[in-house]
Design an enzyme around this catalytic site. Structure first.
Site, short mmCIF file in Angstrom:
data_model
loop_
_atom_site.label_atom_id
_atom_site.label_comp_id
_atom_site.label_asym_id
_atom_site.label_seq_id
_atom_site.Cartn_x
_atom_site.Cartn_y
_atom_site.Cartn_z
N GLU A 124 0.13 5.70 12.68
CA GLU A 124 -1.24 5.24 12.93
C GLU A 124 -1.31 3.74 13.18
O GLU A 124 -2.08 3.27 14.03
CB GLU A 124 -2.12 5.61 11.74
CG GLU A 124 -3.59 5.33 11.94
CD GLU A 124 -4.41 5.80 10.74
OE1 GLU A 124 -5.41 5.14 10.44
OE2 GLU A 124 -4.03 6.79 10.09
N ASP A 125 -0.50 2.96 12.45
CA ASP A 125 -0.67 1.50 12.47
C ASP A 125 0.49 0.71 13.08
O ASP A 125 0.46 -0.52 13.08
CB ASP A 125 -0.91 0.99 11.04
CG ASP A 125 -2.23 1.49 10.47
OD1 ASP A 125 -3.14 1.76 11.27
OD2 ASP A 125 -2.33 1.64 9.25
N HIS A 169 3.33 7.22 5.63
CA HIS A 169 2.08 7.85 6.06
C HIS A 169 1.26 7.03 7.05
O HIS A 169 0.42 7.57 7.77
CB HIS A 169 1.22 8.23 4.85
CG HIS A 169 0.50 7.09 4.19
ND1 HIS A 169 1.08 6.30 3.22
CD2 HIS A 169 -0.74 6.58 4.38
CE1 HIS A 169 0.21 5.39 2.83
NE2 HIS A 169 -0.90 5.53 3.51
N ASP A 180 -24.06 15.50 -23.71
CA ASP A 180 -22.60 15.42 -23.69
C ASP A 180 -22.10 14.02 -23.37
O ASP A 180 -21.02 13.84 -22.81
CB ASP A 180 -22.01 16.44 -22.69
CG ASP A 180 -22.60 16.28 -21.29
OD1 ASP A 180 -23.56 15.49 -21.14
OD2 ASP A 180 -22.11 16.93 -20.36
N HIS A 193 0.81 -1.23 0.00
CA HIS A 193 0.00 0.00 0.00
C HIS A 193 0.85 1.28 0.00
O HIS A 193 0.70 2.12 -0.89
CB HIS A 193 -0.97 -0.03 1.18
CG HIS A 193 -1.72 1.24 1.38
ND1 HIS A 193 -2.61 1.74 0.45
CD2 HIS A 193 -1.72 2.14 2.41
CE1 HIS A 193 -3.12 2.88 0.90
NE2 HIS A 193 -2.59 3.14 2.08
N ASP A 201 -3.48 8.12 -1.16
CA ASP A 201 -3.81 7.05 -0.22
C ASP A 201 -5.24 6.55 -0.47
O ASP A 201 -5.49 5.35 -0.57
CB ASP A 201 -3.66 7.59 1.20
CG ASP A 201 -4.18 6.63 2.26
OD1 ASP A 201 -3.81 5.45 2.23
OD2 ASP A 201 -4.97 7.08 3.12
#
Length: 736
Positions: free
Chosen positions: A91-92, A87, A274, A63, A154
């Site tokens: 958090e993880d 990133h 369109d 990821h 992300d």
């Protein structure tokens, strides 16, 4: 010498080949770039995520590497690429921001912090966690726009791999994508990412409609491609004859965009002007207009369909000429004309201005695409209620499409269907507060008039005039809504405090309690028991009818007001209480923590079991319960003291009547198929009426009221109706 432990982890990780591909691509994009910082970030992230798996079963590091690959294609700088790899580590994993700061510097740490959600905080609900995480992200965006670019990359990869999750999480993430990230991508001008996010969310939120639309697309594809190739050839020949250098592209309108148009206009696929489009990309603005002349000389333009976004760019700096024309065989198609630079900005938006060599550190103050964000954060800085924050944020993120003018020629850009009140507040708060009327193009119009492109608006004001509550139902901008709420809330709060004080005094006299002997400390202690810091706040809540005066007096003088005589609640005396009929009390809903408050479901949204609900204390009528998605909720909730927690009671399972409107083709057998579908879902029909659509030849409309037990059954009913061939749209009808 034994290898470094982090290097060993990275070498053993099957993600290594994927990272090698990323580095190869980066060397193609920027040969002179030193990739050592990226190697360091990869080793750090690989060590911390070691052993973690995604829901699909693949190593978690896939990821962050894919997110970074997306950022590399956007030509982002090294700080942004490092953030892409890192990133999720805070958090993880066990990694901390201090570690990130020590190893990678302040800039990377700030970006990682901005992207990190608040999942580890002990907040009461998922709604609160989402609201605070989004609020944090927006604040970080103001400081450094790279935060949202990482977040968009992300979210894009998460949406591409959403199939591994359970249905509930798929729908929740897709809904959040459509409501938050798609509009942000639009406001930043990132058309390419926005389009893919929309179509991916569409697949999970409307699977039946998505499959049906794609089937129709595929069935028509050979003929459509043949038509577009013919048009492209004709355009190329005519442009070459006029000496206009250009490349010509043909495309089908994106599925979600088509679905939105079909739903909004209640039309069939062959009525979308369109659906097919040709894009002309040339070398100069002069040749853009010259190409427009060539197109209109060859085919008849459709009136009202010509848009000049070159002379007046959109708020996200999008520039292009749009026109729809009547092509061969009476078939409509759209033509977009722009320069190479305009095309790059239309596809990449703010990322197109971000050169990795320049190393821009944050959002430029002068960048229009970020100015709206600064205003948004200012307006919502003090908005504590998570539901209100998310609701107004969604309104703020809507694309702005109406271009209006002051009498002196200044352009005021407003959301679609904005009113003269929105226009007045966009000029100045005082102009909005004192607005009593408006002239549009020299003629007096109602204040709820929906402004259109090109309108010249003059606001009529009157000294001492104050905004009306009714304005909240018509305004479209967050600025107008917040200013109106502030003025009304201040006025209403003062009234509520006065009512609360008077009722407390009156009840004290009746019960023989002397308030003069009560100390300020005692009053503040009682207010604290109710969750307020000041007695004025408790008076206001009492004035709104949220608490009984006897309850307060029982706490102040328990020896004079015994517990057994204290009432659970009583309506405020602002006006005589209206009597309740026996059937007014709704037994399937209860107020949290209180057993005997009168409760009823609001008619405007008629919430059904399973829907998220919120209570609003009315004066003399009990507690009105609305769906949190009700359009009236935000107009009511400006008085925070009136909000009260409610929940569905465990007992009682009545059938809820739900009004629905079905837009269909006008053909024999449609009603029979509809009733059969309802029967298969074991749904009772209370009433049903079919009629022709208002616009002749555009199908039929079926109004009906059905009985459902809960939200899930309603969703099954809607899905069953949508599966019927010839059904264009199904919508739930709410009372105004």
């Amino acid at each position: 010498m034994p290898p470094d432990s982090t290097e060993a982890v990275a070498a053993a990780d099957p993600v290594e080949p994927l990272f090698a591909q990323l580095k190869t691509r980066l060397r193609e994009l920027r040969p002179a770039e030193d990739l050592a910082p990226l190697d360091k970030a990869f080793r750090f992230a690989a060590e911390r995520h070691h052993g973690q798996k995604r829901a699909s079963g693949e190593p978690y590091m896939v990821h962050p590497v894919e997110v970074t690959r997306q950022l590399a294609e956007m030509q982002m700088d090294m700080t942004c690429l490092e953030t892409g790899l890192l990133h999720d580590v805070v958090e993880d994993t066990t990694a901390t921001l201090d570690e990130i700061r020590r190893n990678f510097g302040d800039e990377v740490a700030r970006c990682v912090d901005g992207v990190t959600k608040l999942g580890k905080l002990d907040l009461a609900s998922r709604e609160e966690r989402q609201a605070e995480s989004v609020r944090k992200m927006l604040l970080a965006m103001v400081e450094d726009i790279r935060v949202i670019l990482v977040k968009l990359a992300d979210r894009l990869h998460n949406m591409r791999t959403l199939g591994s999750l359970d249905r509930e999480r798929q729908e929740r993430i897709a809904q959040e994508t459509l409501e938050i990230y798609v509009p942000i991508a639009h406001r930043l001008g990132m058309g390419k990412i926005r389009g893919e996010l929309e179509d991916l969310a569409f697949e999970y939120l409307e699977p039946e409609s998505s499959k049906e639309l794609l089937r129709e697309f595929e069935a028509a594809r050979p003929e459509s491609e043949k038509f577009l190739n013919e048009i492209k050839h004709t355009v190329e020949v005519h442009l070459a004859r006029e000496g206009i250098p250009a490349r010509v592209e043909g495309r089908l309108k994106r599925p979600y965009s088509v679905y939105q148009k079909l739903k909004r206009q209640k039309i069939a696929l062959d009525q979308v002007y369109d659906l097919l489009a040709v894009r002309i990309i040339t070398d100069s603005v002069k040749n853009c207009y010259a190409a427009l002349g060539v197109i209109h000389n060859e085919w008849h333009p459709i009136p009202g369909r010509i848009k000049d976004f070159i002379a007046i760019p959109r708020q996200n700096l999008y520039q292009s000429l749009h026109t729809s024309v009547m092509g061969p065989g009476g078939r409509h198609f759209e033509v977009q004309i722009r320069t190479e630079e305009m095309h790059r900005i239309a596809e990449e938006g703010i990322a197109a201005h971000w050169k990795y060599k320049e190393g821009k550190k944050g959002a430029a103050v002068e960048d229009q695409r970020v100015a709206w964000l600064r205003q948004l954060v200012e307006w919502q800085r003090d908005m504590r209620d998570p539901g209100e924050f998310m609701s107004t944020l969604k309104v703020d993120l809507y694309p702005e499409e109406v271009y209006t003018f002051t009498p002196r020629g200044k352009v005021i850009v407003l959301p679609r269907d904005a009113t003269p009140i929105d226009f007045a507040y966009s000029i100045h708060s005082d102009v909005g507060n004192r607005c009593v009327g408006a002239k549009v193009n020299g003629r007096i119009v109602p204040l709820k008039y929906a402004l259109r492109n090109g309108d010249v608006v003059e606001i009529l004001t009157q000294s001492g005039h104050m905004p009306s509550k009714d304005w909240l139902a018509v305004v479209k901008t967050s600025k107008a809504r917040n200013k109106i709420k502030h003025v009304i809330n201040t006025t209403e709060r003062a009234k509520a405090i006065e009512i609360g004080e008077k009722y407390l005094e009156r009840e004290a006299r009746r019960l023989g309690v002397s308030l003069t002997q009560v100390t300020k400390a005692q009053l503040e202690s009682v207010a604290s028991d109710y969750g307020y810091s000041k007695m004025e706040d408790l008076h206001a809540a009492r004035g709104y009818g949220k608490y009984s005066a006897r309850q307060v007096l029982q706490k102040l003088a328990p020896e004079q007001v015994p517990v057994e005589t204290a009432e659970a609640s009583a309506p405020a005396p602002s006006r005589p209480a209206e009597p309740f009929a026996p059937g007014d009390q709704d037994l399937v809903i209860k107020v949290k923590g209180v057993d005997d408050l009168l409760v009823y479901r609001a008619k405007c949204c008629n919430p059904i079991r399973g829907e998220a609900i919120v209570g609003y204390v009315t004066r003399g009528k009990g507690v009105a319960v609305h769906s949190v998605n009700c359009t009236n909720v935000q107009n009511l909730m400006y008085e925070a003291e009136r909000k009260i927690g409610v929940e569905w009671a465990r007992s009682g399972s009545p059938a809820f009547p739900v009004k629905m409107m079905v837009h269909t083709e006008d053909r024999p057998g449609m009603l029979n198929q509809l009733t059969t579908a309802l029967l298969s879902e074991q749904t009772n029909i209370r009433s049903l009426e079919a009629r022709g659509a208002e616009e002749k030849g555009s199908g039929a409309v079926i109004d009906m009221t059905v009985e459902v037990n809960d939200k899930k059954q309603l969703e099954r009913v809607v899905a069953a109706i949508r599966r019927i061939s010839g059904v264009r749209d199904v919508e739930r009808v709410y009372q105004q």
